[in-house]
Design an enzyme around this catalytic site. Structure first.
Site, PDB file in Angstrom:
ATOM      1  N   GLU A  72       0.859  -1.284   0.112  1.00  0.00           N
ATOM      2  CA  GLU A  72       0.044  -0.086   0.189  1.00  0.00           C
ATOM      3  C   GLU A  72       0.826   1.062   0.023  1.00  0.00           C
ATOM      4  O   GLU A  72       0.616   2.271  -0.679  1.00  0.00           O
ATOM      5  CB  GLU A  72      -0.778  -0.071   1.385  1.00  0.00           C
ATOM      6  CG  GLU A  72      -1.702   1.193   1.396  1.00  0.00           C
ATOM      7  CD  GLU A  72      -2.740   1.579   0.245  1.00  0.00           C
ATOM      8  OE1 GLU A  72      -2.715   0.687  -0.644  1.00  0.00           O
ATOM      9  OE2 GLU A  72      -3.309   2.931   0.372  1.00  0.00           O
ATOM     10  N   TYR A  73       1.827   1.344   0.716  1.00  0.00           N
ATOM     11  CA  TYR A  73       2.753   2.434   0.919  1.00  0.00           C
ATOM     12  C   TYR A  73       3.462   2.600  -0.646  1.00  0.00           C
ATOM     13  O   TYR A  73       3.575   3.696  -1.239  1.00  0.00           O
ATOM     14  CB  TYR A  73       3.950   1.972   1.494  1.00  0.00           C
ATOM     15  CG  TYR A  73       5.091   3.090   1.918  1.00  0.00           C
ATOM     16  CD1 TYR A  73       4.822   4.096   2.891  1.00  0.00           C
ATOM     17  CD2 TYR A  73       6.297   2.864   1.172  1.00  0.00           C
ATOM     18  CE1 TYR A  73       5.893   4.965   2.935  1.00  0.00           C
ATOM     19  CE2 TYR A  73       7.097   4.089   1.174  1.00  0.00           C
ATOM     20  CZ  TYR A  73       7.028   5.007   1.974  1.00  0.00           C
ATOM     21  OH  TYR A  73       7.877   6.067   2.055  1.00  0.00           O
ATOM     22  N   SER A 126      32.454  18.996  20.499  1.00  0.00           N
ATOM     23  CA  SER A 126      32.717  17.556  21.152  1.00  0.00           C
ATOM     24  C   SER A 126      32.625  17.383  22.289  1.00  0.00           C
ATOM     25  O   SER A 126      32.610  18.379  23.088  1.00  0.00           O
ATOM     26  CB  SER A 126      33.966  16.761  20.507  1.00  0.00           C
ATOM     27  OG  SER A 126      35.035  17.438  21.023  1.00  0.00           O
ATOM     28  N   GLU A 149      21.574   9.717  28.406  1.00  0.00           N
ATOM     29  CA  GLU A 149      21.178   9.182  27.059  1.00  0.00           C
ATOM     30  C   GLU A 149      22.695   8.437  26.639  1.00  0.00           C
ATOM     31  O   GLU A 149      23.450   7.930  27.304  1.00  0.00           O
ATOM     32  CB  GLU A 149      20.788  10.264  26.120  1.00  0.00           C
ATOM     33  CG  GLU A 149      22.006  11.343  25.788  1.00  0.00           C
ATOM     34  CD  GLU A 149      21.670  12.662  25.518  1.00  0.00           C
ATOM     35  OE1 GLU A 149      22.056  13.234  24.378  1.00  0.00           O
ATOM     36  OE2 GLU A 149      20.525  13.218  25.937  1.00  0.00           O
ATOM     37  N   LYS A 197      25.464   6.864  23.916  1.00  0.00           N
ATOM     38  CA  LYS A 197      26.407   7.610  22.907  1.00  0.00           C
ATOM     39  C   LYS A 197      26.418   6.636  21.719  1.00  0.00           C
ATOM     40  O   LYS A 197      26.856   5.679  21.676  1.00  0.00           O
ATOM     41  CB  LYS A 197      27.929   7.414  23.803  1.00  0.00           C
ATOM     42  CG  LYS A 197      28.781   8.142  22.867  1.00  0.00           C
ATOM     43  CD  LYS A 197      30.089   8.505  23.358  1.00  0.00           C
ATOM     44  CE  LYS A 197      30.921   9.435  22.530  1.00  0.00           C
ATOM     45  NZ  LYS A 197      31.308   9.123  21.215  1.00  0.00           N
ATOM     46  N   ASP A 239      27.153   5.506  17.864  1.00  0.00           N
ATOM     47  CA  ASP A 239      28.340   5.404  17.327  1.00  0.00           C
ATOM     48  C   ASP A 239      28.126   5.448  15.755  1.00  0.00           C
ATOM     49  O   ASP A 239      28.173   4.504  14.993  1.00  0.00           O
ATOM     50  CB  ASP A 239      29.073   4.004  17.517  1.00  0.00           C
ATOM     51  CG  ASP A 239      30.652   3.865  17.143  1.00  0.00           C
ATOM     52  OD1 ASP A 239      31.145   5.072  17.186  1.00  0.00           O
ATOM     53  OD2 ASP A 239      31.075   3.015  17.332  1.00  0.00           O
ATOM     54  N   ARG A 279      29.793  17.397  10.716  1.00  0.00           N
ATOM     55  CA  ARG A 279      30.418  18.154  11.554  1.00  0.00           C
ATOM     56  C   ARG A 279      31.849  18.786  10.954  1.00  0.00           C
ATOM     57  O   ARG A 279      32.277  20.125  11.376  1.00  0.00           O
ATOM     58  CB  ARG A 279      30.872  17.292  12.700  1.00  0.00           C
ATOM     59  CG  ARG A 279      31.289  18.264  13.974  1.00  0.00           C
ATOM     60  CD  ARG A 279      31.455  17.248  15.211  1.00  0.00           C
ATOM     61  NE  ARG A 279      33.047  16.930  15.128  1.00  0.00           N
ATOM     62  CZ  ARG A 279      33.547  17.188  16.423  1.00  0.00           C
ATOM     63  NH1 ARG A 279      33.040  17.502  17.304  1.00  0.00           N
ATOM     64  NH2 ARG A 279      34.861  16.870  16.470  1.00  0.00           N
ATOM     65  N   TYR A 328      19.282   9.495  15.462  1.00  0.00           N
ATOM     66  CA  TYR A 328      18.600   9.861  16.700  1.00  0.00           C
ATOM     67  C   TYR A 328      19.121  11.348  16.877  1.00  0.00           C
ATOM     68  O   TYR A 328      20.319  11.625  16.744  1.00  0.00           O
ATOM     69  CB  TYR A 328      19.447   8.926  17.741  1.00  0.00           C
ATOM     70  CG  TYR A 328      18.346   7.767  17.953  1.00  0.00           C
ATOM     71  CD1 TYR A 328      16.973   7.819  17.915  1.00  0.00           C
ATOM     72  CD2 TYR A 328      19.173   6.478  17.896  1.00  0.00           C
ATOM     73  CE1 TYR A 328      16.404   6.548  17.943  1.00  0.00           C
ATOM     74  CE2 TYR A 328      18.477   5.460  18.148  1.00  0.00           C
ATOM     75  CZ  TYR A 328      16.938   5.485  18.103  1.00  0.00           C
ATOM     76  OH  TYR A 328      16.205   4.084  18.332  1.00  0.00           O
ATOM     77  N   LYS A 367      24.286  14.851  30.599  1.00  0.00           N
ATOM     78  CA  LYS A 367      24.448  16.021  30.293  1.00  0.00           C
ATOM     79  C   LYS A 367      23.725  16.835  31.642  1.00  0.00           C
ATOM     80  O   LYS A 367      22.771  16.152  32.234  1.00  0.00           O
ATOM     81  CB  LYS A 367      23.617  16.374  29.104  1.00  0.00           C
ATOM     82  CG  LYS A 367      24.294  16.072  27.727  1.00  0.00           C
ATOM     83  CD  LYS A 367      23.661  15.986  26.863  1.00  0.00           C
ATOM     84  CE  LYS A 367      24.215  15.436  25.717  1.00  0.00           C
ATOM     85  NZ  LYS A 367      23.468  15.163  24.323  1.00  0.00           N
ATOM     86  N   LYS A 401      32.116   5.576  28.895  1.00  0.00           N
ATOM     87  CA  LYS A 401      32.589   4.371  28.021  1.00  0.00           C
ATOM     88  C   LYS A 401      32.209   3.104  28.564  1.00  0.00           C
ATOM     89  O   LYS A 401      32.066   2.895  29.633  1.00  0.00           O
ATOM     90  CB  LYS A 401      34.002   4.348  27.463  1.00  0.00           C
ATOM     91  CG  LYS A 401      34.437   5.769  26.716  1.00  0.00           C
ATOM     92  CD  LYS A 401      34.162   5.204  25.197  1.00  0.00           C
ATOM     93  CE  LYS A 401      35.535   5.763  24.441  1.00  0.00           C
ATOM     94  NZ  LYS A 401      35.065   5.511  23.101  1.00  0.00           N
ATOM     95  N   CYS A 409      42.172 -35.391   7.913  1.00  0.00           N
ATOM     96  CA  CYS A 409      41.459 -34.890   9.456  1.00  0.00           C
ATOM     97  C   CYS A 409      42.459 -34.990  10.386  1.00  0.00           C
ATOM     98  O   CYS A 409      43.158 -35.959  10.456  1.00  0.00           O
ATOM     99  CB  CYS A 409      40.294 -36.072   9.761  1.00  0.00           C
ATOM    100  SG  CYS A 409      39.813 -35.865  11.704  1.00  0.00           S
ATOM    101  N   CYS A 422      41.991 -38.228  13.067  1.00  0.00           N
ATOM    102  CA  CYS A 422      41.704 -39.587  12.333  1.00  0.00           C
ATOM    103  C   CYS A 422      42.779 -39.748  11.098  1.00  0.00           C
ATOM    104  O   CYS A 422      42.830 -41.036  10.792  1.00  0.00           O
ATOM    105  CB  CYS A 422      40.450 -40.094  12.369  1.00  0.00           C
ATOM    106  SG  CYS A 422      39.584 -39.423  11.225  1.00  0.00           S
ATOM    107  N   CYS A 467      35.098 -34.299   7.947  1.00  0.00           N
ATOM    108  CA  CYS A 467      35.822 -35.458   8.032  1.00  0.00           C
ATOM    109  C   CYS A 467      35.083 -36.601   7.482  1.00  0.00           C
ATOM    110  O   CYS A 467      34.003 -36.855   8.100  1.00  0.00           O
ATOM    111  CB  CYS A 467      36.389 -35.438   9.651  1.00  0.00           C
ATOM    112  SG  CYS A 467      37.093 -37.306   9.606  1.00  0.00           S
ATOM    113  N   CYS A 508      36.523 -41.974  13.324  1.00  0.00           N
ATOM    114  CA  CYS A 508      37.348 -40.437  13.818  1.00  0.00           C
ATOM    115  C   CYS A 508      37.026 -40.344  15.293  1.00  0.00           C
ATOM    116  O   CYS A 508      36.036 -40.504  15.660  1.00  0.00           O
ATOM    117  CB  CYS A 508      36.758 -39.405  12.901  1.00  0.00           C
ATOM    118  SG  CYS A 508      37.568 -37.775  13.566  1.00  0.00           S
TER     119      CYS A 508
END
Ligand code: IVH
Length: 683
Positions: free
Chosen positions: A36-37, A83, A120, A122, A124, A143, A229, A296, A320, A422, A425, A440, A446
């Protein structure tokens, strides 16, 4: 269509499509089926093609099909992008040190109330500034050096969770800052596709995000899907700012921006420490990577009072977690032989602390993977261990590969090759052309396979022979006392008591356990045989379907495929197993030794909401063991599967749940904790 009518229709479509986008990508609650979308989207595309002036700046069609650029234009940030200081002490002391600094700067005495913080995750990925004018996304920039970034608007438009038009009553100017990142499922999907095309994959999601944002061709960016985010503000005009950072985030969410739900307002150092611990427990179940959390000072007035040192605010810090990926070196590459003869190359590593434990081995999965990664002795490699997932070698740092001599390019060590024979064996190692796994060919000749097969046979969910563990099986096989499972039932006290470290009493106990195991169920017996591709669930299905062993042994592939969930591959495995005279002989010996079961056991399952449902268990539950949970599910006619797929009905997740939980989240499978699970089991 008349222009006026087309314009009206286009407006309706734009709003509706973006509403579905928001529901799907931000709220994680799809409102309409994909088809539908797609239909709405195509309708809008057609209108815009017929009437190009209707292609407005907030049209969702701009999310695809931008033109490649020659270069990115520089963007001077209205407010510099700073930063944050990183606290490298991953223990609670890290949070205490930050809180103490803040209190000192604010001149607070020990007796005064705790400082309130916004805590909150961090993320990556890559910091991005989104500029909205009168609610419309007009520019997105990286940035850069903090003063000047690059205009990546086209690429950012491909990020579906970023609204092209803000909801509600947005101010004339609003700059939103946040992180563009690649989710783990998107990362895995992209790499799988690349691999299938024989192309190199991405090293990690962060590099994937950076690579995607820096594509000059937005079509390429769209192929590496990103998420976003929001975590803060840049410039704004005509807006009365909330008084706290948590208020800012709530306002951004109300504008339709994605704000991570894993955030909290925390009081003082203890509040921060609790948040750090809570998010750590959650870390591996998140569908994206984080390398820590961010604290913060919540009050914007206090933030202002604290100000900045050089380019870092005094009011924020990143705290961290131990890294999940680390570098180490490969000392040797060996192969292990599994129960079904599967040969797994394993890298022996210089010990390295990763994901909270010391790792000395990491799987290379199989020959193809080992070759693809081209891991060699002496290599420096990236090792990853996340949650309960076994440690793996992710990639090689090729620049650090030892060379034969200082000037030449010749590597010191050759590429890894699977041995022809192997190592246990001496039988030939074979790999069918269309399979990744080499095996094997020695079968039960074995010792490695024999040991694994015996351990499997004696396992708690198979014949349940208590006390028959690794060490004992090792001795029994190495001393040629036991060759097949049937030999276990011929053991006498004397042979046992002669074994190393075997007291007479434990020998007697073991013999009793072996004796007890003679009385079993058909399902357990079938499972205990260790037929390739026949796990516990399939063994139960087979027992239920055939009701007796002879009927199962006589069944051909077609008949076997009549069993629910048995397909051609499993059927072929079963047929092959019983076609092997040696296997039949062992079964006859086991029966002769007195192993028996109740033939034709009726399935004593009451029908319930659980019956027929498929569960996957992952992580450690607070009070239930995995076996207990499994028994509860099966007692009500449910099934437990080993991996998550679209067919999974529920995932029961505990602490340290790993990729299975991620996958469940990605597929939208219902996820239960222990309390919810117990609740469900009562219905
Ligand atoms: S706030 C003035 N919050 O970490 C404070 N940054 O050095 C500006 N990051 O590259 C940053 N998650 O992109 C903030 N929740 C979060 C964050 C976050 C990730 C990144 C940010 C920047 C680096 C900070």
């Amino acid at each position: 269509m008349q222009l006026a009518a087309a314009a009206a229709r286009a407006e309706v479509l734009r709003r509706e499509i973006e509403r579905h986008n928001h529901a799907y990508y931000v709220l994680d609650r799809p409102t309409v089926p994909d088809a539908e979308y797609d239909r709405l989207f195509r309708e809008l595309q057609v209108i815009e093609e017929e009437h190009p002036p209707l292609r407005t700046a907030d049209s969702p069609t701009l999310r695809v099909g931008g033109r490649p650029l020659a270069m990115f234009a520089p963007v001077r940030h209205a407010v510099p992008m700073l930063s944050i200081r990183t606290e490298t002490d991953t223990e609670p002391a890290g949070a205490r040190a930050f809180d103490a600094r803040v209190r000192r700067e604010l001149g607070l005495a020990d007796a005064e109330a705790p400082v309130e913080y916004a805590a909150e995750l961090k993320f990556d990925g890559l910091a991005i500034n989104l500029r909205y004018e009168h609610g419309l996304l007009v520019q997105a920039a990286t940035r850069g050096d903090g003063e000047t970034g690059e205009d990546v608007t086209q690429n950012i438009r491909t990020v579906h969770s970023i609204p092209l038009r803000l909801a509600g009553n947005p101010p004339p100017l609003l700059e939103v800052r946040g992180e563009a990142y690649m989710s783990r499922p998107d990362f895995e999907r992209y790499n799988e596709r690349q691999r299938a095309l024989g192309k190199a994959g991405l090293v990690n999601p962060r590099n994937g995000a950076a690579g995607s944002i820096r594509q000059l061709d937005p079509a390429m960016a769209a192929e590496r899907p990103l998420s976003f985010y929001a975590y803060g503000l840049g410039a704004s005009e005509g807006w009365t700012l909330p008084s706290t950072h948590s208020g800012v985030l709530a306002a951004l969410a109300a504008f339709g921006l994605p704000v991570c739900e894993h955030r909290a307002v925390a009081q003082g150092a203890e509040g921060l420490i609790a948040f750090h611990a809570r998010m750590r427990a959650l870390r591996d179940s998140l569908p994206f990577d984080i390398d820590g959390v961010v604290y913060k000072v919540n009050s914007l007035a206090l933030q202002q009072q604290l100000g900045f040192v050089t380019r870092e605010p005094r009011w924020a810090v990143a705290h961290k977690y131990p890294a999940e990926e680390m570098l180490t070196t490969v000392e040797a590459i060996e192969v292990q032989v599994g129960r079904t003869g599967a040969i797994t190359p394993v890298a022996r590593l210089a010990p390295v602390f990763v994901g909270g434990v010391t790792v000395t081995n990491a799987t290379l999965h199989n020959e193809i993977e080992a070759r693809r990664k081209d891991v060699r002795v002496g290599d420096t490699v990236v090792v990853r261990r996340a949650g309960d997932v076994i440690p793996e070698v992710v990639s090689v740092v090729i620049e650090r590969r030892p060379k034969r001599d200082l000037l030449g390019d010749e590597p010191l060590h050759p590429a890894f090759e699977l041995p022809k024979l192997c190592p246990v064996c001496g039988s030939a190692i074979e790999r069918p052309e269309d399979e990744a796994i080499a095996r094997c060919s020695g079968g039960l000749i074995c010792p490695a396979q024999r040991k694994q097969a015996l351990l499997h046979f004696a396992g708690r969910r198979a014949m349940d022979i208590e006390g028959l563990g690794d060490k004992l099986v090792e001795q029994l096989v190495d001393n040629a006392i036991v060759k097949t499972p049937a030999d276990l039932y011929k053991l006498g006290l004397l042979a046992m008591a002669n074994l190393e470290r075997m007291a007479e009493k434990s020998a007697a106990n073991l013999l009793a356990a072996i004796g007890k195991s003679k009385s079993t169920t058909l399902a357990r017996f079938i499972f205990a045989l260790g037929i390739r591709n026949v796990g516990e669930a399939t063994a139960k299905d087979l027992a239920r379907f055939f009701g007796g062993l002879d009927a199962l042994m006589a069944a051909d592939s077609d008949r076997l495929q009549q069993v629910p969930d048995v397909g051609p591959v499993v059927a072929a495995s079963i047929a092959r197993f019983f076609a092997e005279p040696h296997n039949v002989e062992v079964i006859e010996q086991l029966r002769a030794a007195g192993v028996h079961w109740v033939e034709g056991e009726p399935a004593a399952v009451v029908s319930s909401a659980i019956s027929g449902k498929t569960f996957v268990l992952t992580g450690t539950l607070p009070t239930l063991t995995r076996d207990e949970a499994k028994d509860m599910i099966e007692a009500q006619g449910g099934k437990v599967a080993g991996s998550v797929s679209k067919k999974t009905d529920y995932v029961v997740a505990g602490a340290e749940a790993g990729s299975k939980l991620e996958k469940a989240q990605a597929l939208g499978v219902a996820i239960l904790d222990e309390v919810q699970f117990r609740e469900l089991m009562k219905t």
